[in-house]
Design a protein around this motif. Structure first.
Motif, mmCIF file in Angstrom:
data_model
loop_
_atom_site.group_PDB
_atom_site.id
_atom_site.type_symbol
_atom_site.label_atom_id
_atom_site.label_comp_id
_atom_site.label_asym_id
_atom_site.label_seq_id
_atom_site.Cartn_x
_atom_site.Cartn_y
_atom_site.Cartn_z
ATOM 1 N N THR A 1 38.522 3.984 90.323
ATOM 2 C CA THR A 1 37.923 2.834 90.987
ATOM 3 C C THR A 1 38.184 2.913 92.488
ATOM 4 O O THR A 1 39.278 3.314 92.913
ATOM 5 N N PRO A 2 37.208 2.556 93.317
ATOM 6 C CA PRO A 2 37.405 2.623 94.778
ATOM 7 C C PRO A 2 38.549 1.720 95.229
ATOM 8 O O PRO A 2 38.795 0.664 94.658
ATOM 9 N N ALA A 3 39.236 2.157 96.278
ATOM 10 C CA ALA A 3 40.343 1.386 96.835
ATOM 11 C C ALA A 3 40.358 1.574 98.342
ATOM 12 O O ALA A 3 39.524 2.285 98.910
ATOM 13 N N GLN A 4 41.326 0.930 99.005
ATOM 14 C CA GLN A 4 41.483 1.002 100.451
ATOM 15 C C GLN A 4 42.846 1.605 100.778
ATOM 16 O O GLN A 4 43.753 1.621 99.946
ATOM 17 N N VAL A 5 42.993 2.075 102.023
ATOM 18 C CA VAL A 5 44.294 2.578 102.458
ATOM 19 C C VAL A 5 45.345 1.480 102.323
ATOM 20 O O VAL A 5 46.500 1.740 101.969
ATOM 21 N N SER A 6 44.938 0.228 102.571
ATOM 22 C CA SER A 6 45.883 -0.888 102.471
ATOM 23 C C SER A 6 46.377 -1.102 101.045
ATOM 24 O O SER A 6 47.365 -1.812 100.830
ATOM 25 N N ASP A 7 45.696 -0.500 100.049
ATOM 26 C CA ASP A 7 46.143 -0.618 98.658
ATOM 27 C C ASP A 7 47.311 0.312 98.345
ATOM 28 O O ASP A 7 47.938 0.182 97.288
ATOM 29 N N ILE A 8 47.581 1.277 99.222
ATOM 30 C CA ILE A 8 48.695 2.203 98.990
ATOM 31 C C ILE A 8 49.994 1.467 99.307
ATOM 32 O O ILE A 8 50.221 1.065 100.442
ATOM 33 N N LYS A 9 50.839 1.304 98.304
ATOM 34 C CA LYS A 9 52.113 0.616 98.473
ATOM 35 C C LYS A 9 53.256 1.619 98.384
ATOM 36 O O LYS A 9 53.162 2.611 97.660
ATOM 37 N N ALA A 10 54.314 1.332 99.130
ATOM 38 C CA ALA A 10 55.495 2.183 99.055
ATOM 39 C C ALA A 10 55.986 2.228 97.612
ATOM 40 O O ALA A 10 56.123 1.199 96.960
ATOM 41 N N GLY A 11 56.235 3.440 97.107
ATOM 42 C CA GLY A 11 56.654 3.626 95.725
ATOM 43 C C GLY A 11 55.535 4.072 94.810
ATOM 44 O O GLY A 11 55.787 4.484 93.673
ATOM 45 N N ASP A 12 54.268 4.020 95.263
ATOM 46 C CA ASP A 12 53.141 4.458 94.436
ATOM 47 C C ASP A 12 53.171 5.978 94.255
ATOM 48 O O ASP A 12 53.465 6.727 95.192
ATOM 49 N N GLN A 13 52.834 6.428 93.038
ATOM 50 C CA GLN A 13 52.593 7.849 92.798
ATOM 51 C C GLN A 13 51.174 8.159 93.276
ATOM 52 O O GLN A 13 50.226 7.465 92.898
ATOM 53 N N ASN B 1 44.716 15.224 98.632
ATOM 54 C CA ASN B 1 44.030 16.481 98.934
ATOM 55 C C ASN B 1 43.978 16.667 100.444
ATOM 56 O O ASN B 1 43.431 15.823 101.166
ATOM 57 N N LEU B 2 44.567 17.778 100.920
ATOM 58 C CA LEU B 2 44.656 18.063 102.350
ATOM 59 C C LEU B 2 43.682 19.167 102.731
ATOM 60 O O LEU B 2 43.515 20.152 102.001
ATOM 61 N N VAL B 3 43.044 18.998 103.863
ATOM 62 C CA VAL B 3 42.209 20.042 104.466
ATOM 63 C C VAL B 3 42.737 20.263 105.874
ATOM 64 O O VAL B 3 42.685 19.349 106.714
ATOM 65 N N GLN B 4 43.298 21.455 106.114
ATOM 66 C CA GLN B 4 43.911 21.793 107.401
ATOM 67 C C GLN B 4 44.928 20.729 107.829
ATOM 68 O O GLN B 4 44.970 20.280 108.968
ATOM 69 N N GLY B 5 45.764 20.338 106.862
ATOM 70 C CA GLY B 5 46.873 19.441 107.160
ATOM 71 C C GLY B 5 46.532 17.971 107.198
ATOM 72 O O GLY B 5 47.423 17.141 107.385
ATOM 73 N N LEU B 6 45.257 17.583 107.020
ATOM 74 C CA LEU B 6 44.834 16.182 107.082
ATOM 75 C C LEU B 6 44.398 15.711 105.698
ATOM 76 O O LEU B 6 43.698 16.424 104.981
ATOM 77 N N ALA B 7 44.823 14.503 105.319
ATOM 78 C CA ALA B 7 44.450 13.940 104.027
ATOM 79 C C ALA B 7 43.001 13.466 104.069
ATOM 80 O O ALA B 7 42.647 12.616 104.885
ATOM 81 N N HIS B 8 42.166 14.032 103.190
ATOM 82 C CA HIS B 8 40.763 13.636 103.118
ATOM 83 C C HIS B 8 40.498 12.684 101.957
ATOM 84 O O HIS B 8 39.567 11.888 102.030
ATOM 85 N N ASP B 9 41.259 12.781 100.876
ATOM 86 C CA ASP B 9 41.142 11.792 99.811
ATOM 87 C C ASP B 9 42.486 11.633 99.114
ATOM 88 O O ASP B 9 43.268 12.576 99.005
ATOM 89 N N ILE B 10 42.748 10.396 98.677
ATOM 90 C CA ILE B 10 44.018 10.031 98.056
ATOM 91 C C ILE B 10 43.724 9.276 96.766
ATOM 92 O O ILE B 10 42.930 8.338 96.756
ATOM 93 N N LEU B 11 44.356 9.706 95.680
ATOM 94 C CA LEU B 11 44.248 9.017 94.400
ATOM 95 C C LEU B 11 45.568 8.299 94.136
ATOM 96 O O LEU B 11 46.632 8.923 94.092
ATOM 97 N N ILE B 12 45.524 6.970 94.004
ATOM 98 C CA ILE B 12 46.701 6.186 93.633
ATOM 99 C C ILE B 12 46.766 6.185 92.109
ATOM 100 O O ILE B 12 45.887 5.637 91.444
ATOM 101 N N LYS B 13 47.796 6.817 91.555
ATOM 102 C CA LYS B 13 47.880 6.941 90.103
ATOM 103 C C LYS B 13 48.243 5.609 89.461
ATOM 104 O O LYS B 13 49.061 4.855 89.978
#
Length: 660
Positions: A242-254, A258-270
């Motif tokens: 399900t789509p989410a926002q960067v603000s949904d990433i909480k400290a402690g989340d697994q 995926n990095l491309v040349q050292g930069l995060a292009h997509d993040i899956l919050i498990k």
């Protein structure tokens, strides 16, 4: 002969008086634009009142106009040069424009100033003599400061940091800067494509946004910058997310990054596998090399900062309590972070910065229990390992344990030569252990192993649960979670007899399987979920969920939001309006998303409004500016269409707007 542009005589006495007032009132923190604020340093303390007095003396006492020469060329606005306590200062814009440097000012990051020139990055903080050049700590002779909405920086400190020299001809009121010509050059790309899986420890709202992550594979802490359009979602790898926002990433989340040349292009919050205790803090550890300490903050890689709790425990490598300011640049430390409140509760020095280690031999592990790949029938086995170090000795306070990818260090018994953990009610299946030990010279060793719990009952499916605590409607996702005794087999699941044979996937290195179904328009069913599992080399077995799911997507019509629209920037108040079928009600929820040194996100009071006969609805104004917290970075709006005769949700519309 012209008089020198320095403060002396009566003016010097005024400085001393103002310094005494400053010390007695302990005013030291930078304030808002234009306010009288105080700066402290090891050499001198100024208030803006004092600084303004000094500037008035040096700039309006009949002296000739000063100027600044850069490589024998006069720079623009060099007449804004001032001399305070023998230090030359220029406004940020004047100096860095002349040097060809790119600058940023982040008042919400401890009033951080950043300048980049020829691939080198200089970071300073208003009111602090601490600075860094490419994350290497420096100590300025003078203090950057803010006067009348203008940031001033010490010329000599800045120029010398970039490899130049400064001379001051006091008689002619001229500063001479000599520096190699140059300008901003982008840093080289730091690598290729890779994937990191681990625990998000902190998210810093810098430019670009950065995330501190502890890598599950290496147990090392990495600083990961995010691209501006980083895609964030929630779910499990290989399944519909399900789509989410960067603000949904909480400290402690697994998270999976995926990095491309050292930069995060997509993040899956498990999706979390269990239900956390809301009353218990989530404690996570990180290992970093400090840039320094300022006030109550640790300066971390990337020139970010972390608040240290007032009652935090600070220890050296011998287990002795020390003051926070005893930690210095390049010290390697273990930090225990309360991710619920985003502050450090324990800091342990593992190695002193710049110290030459006499001991270069890491500790050794002696034994583990249970043994690797052992099968036990006890659901509460003692998890233990012993270790030793024949030279400098074990830094007991720096021992850490991760059990089933959860940081359990705070629940462990830590001894001089052992660490022990007593888990309770372990599910059947594989369980992983990851222990790191450090000696007093900073040498580390890591031991990873695992074991299998298999209850004598012989039950293959241990539990079947789902996320449908309320009625699901179109667009929402139903998730089933199945716990098995012997993972590694095949899993299928049914929504009653309505949808059968759906696939479920194993969550990596666990005995949990999850499956997802996205509710479609027209779906209507009330039923229990059924799981079918065949372990490796075994036969199929079945189990049902204890509670039924209710899906009601038979909509009399859609709910729409016409004001505001996706991506709009809202003011201090916000009215939400839209259309829906008449004779219904709409419940509107707004989530305030903001994270700085701690997570300030919260839900605004929800509103339920009636839909008018012409099919329109509108809320009262939501208060989007929360006073001391200000406005959010983003606001998540959720409009729920309620059934005509109940509070059942029959349609949902979601959108996100911006606070600035």
């Amino acid at each position: 002969m012209k008089r020198q542009r320095q403060v002396g005589g009566d003016e010097g006495q005024w400085v001393e008086r103002i310094r005494a007032i400053a010390n007695s009132h302990r005013l030291w923190r930078p304030g808002k634009d234009g306010e009288a604020i105080m700066y402290s340093s090891t050499r001198t303390v100024y208030s803006v009142v004092a600084v303004l007095a000094l500037l008035t003396v040096v700039a309006a006492s009949g002296f000739g106009a000063p100027k600044v020469m850069l490589n024998d060329q006069e720079i623009a606005d060099g007449n804004m040069l001032v001399v305070i306590q023998n230090s030359l200062l220029l406004p940020v814009r004047v100096l860095f424009d002349a040097l060809g440097a790119q600058t940023t000012y982040e008042p919400d990051q401890q009033h951080k100033l950043t300048a980049t020139r020829d691939g080198k990055t200089l970071t300073m903080w208003l009111g602090n003599q601490l600075a860094t050049l490419d994350e290497v700590p420096l100590s300025f002779a003078a203090t950057p400061m803010r006067v009348r909405k203008t940031n001033y920086v010490p010329v000599r400190d800045v120029v010398e940091a970039f490899g130049g020299t400064v001379k001051h001809d006091r008689a002619n009121e001229t500063a001479y800067i000599t520096i190699a010509p140059g300008g901003v050059t982008p840093p080289p790309p730091p690598g290729e494509t890779k994937t990191l899986e681990g625990v998000a420890l902190q998210v810093f709202q810098t430019d670009p946004i950065q995330m501190l992550l502890r890598d599950n594979a290496t147990n090392k802490t990495e600083l990961v910058p995010l691209v501006a359009q980083c895609q964030v979602s929630k779910g499990e790898p290989g399944q519909v997310a399900t789509p989410a926002q960067v603000s949904d990433i909480k400290a402690g989340d697994q998270v999976v990054v995926n990095l491309v040349q050292g930069l995060a292009h997509d993040i899956l919050i498990k999706t979390p596998s269990g239900t956390p205790d809301p009353g218990a803090p989530d404690l996570q550890h990180m290992r970093v090399e400090l840039l320094g300490v300022t006030g109550k903050y640790l300066l971390l890689p990337g020139n970010n900062s972390l608040l240290v709790a007032d009652n935090a425990i600070i220890l050296d490598q011998y287990g002795q309590a020390i003051a926070l300011n005893a930690l210095g640049p390049k010290d390697r430390v273990l930090i225990i972070v309360d991710t619920t409140h985003n502050f450090a509760v324990r800091v342990v020095r593992e190695a002193s910065g710049g110290a030459v280690a006499q001991d270069t031999t890491p500790p050794v592990f002696i034994g583990i229990a249970p043994t690797h790949n052992a099968t036990v029938t006890d659901d509460a086995p003692t998890v233990r390992t012993r270790f030793s170090d024949a030279e400098s000795g074990i830094n007991k306070a720096a021992t850490t344990m991760i059990f089933d990818y959860q940081d359990v260090t705070a629940q462990c018994d830590l001894g001089d030569d052992y660490v022990e953990y007593l888990p309770q009610n372990l599910a059947d299946g594989f369980h992983s252990v990851d222990v790191t030990v450090i000696d007093r010279a900073g040498n580390s060793n890591r031991n990873q192993w695992g074991f299998v719990v298999h209850s004598p009952v012989g039950k293959e499916i241990l539990s079947v649960t789902h996320n449908a605590t309320a009625t699901l409607t179109a667009g929402e996702v139903l998730q089933i979670t199945v716990q098995v005794a012997r993972p590694g087999g095949e899993m299928k699941w049914d929504i009653g007899t309505w949808k059968e044979g759906l696939k479920a996937n194993r969550m990596a290195n666990t005995n949990l399987y999850t499956g997802l179904y996205q509710v479609q328009n027209g779906d209507v069913v009330t039923t229990k979920l059924k799981a079918h599992y065949r372990p490796p080399g075994g036969t199929w077995s079945d189990a049902e969920s204890a509670t039924a799911v209710i899906i009601s997507a038979k909509m009399p019509g859609a709910v729409k939001v016409t004001q505001p629209t996706e991506g709009d920037v809202v003011g201090k108040t916000m009215v939400v309006a839209g259309t829906a079928p008449a004779a219904h009600r709409v419940r509107v929820k707004v989530r305030f998303n903001k994270q700085r040194f701690f997570d300030m996100s919260q839900d605004l009071p929800e509103q339920i409004v009636d839909v008018a006969a012409n099919g329109t609805w509108k809320t009262e104004p939501f208060q989007t500016d929360l006073g001391l917290l200000g406005k959010a970075d983003t606001y998540d709006i959720r409009a729920e269409l309620l059934a005509a005769n109940s509070d059942a949700v029959i349609a949902v519309k979601k959108l996100t707007v911006k606070g600035k």
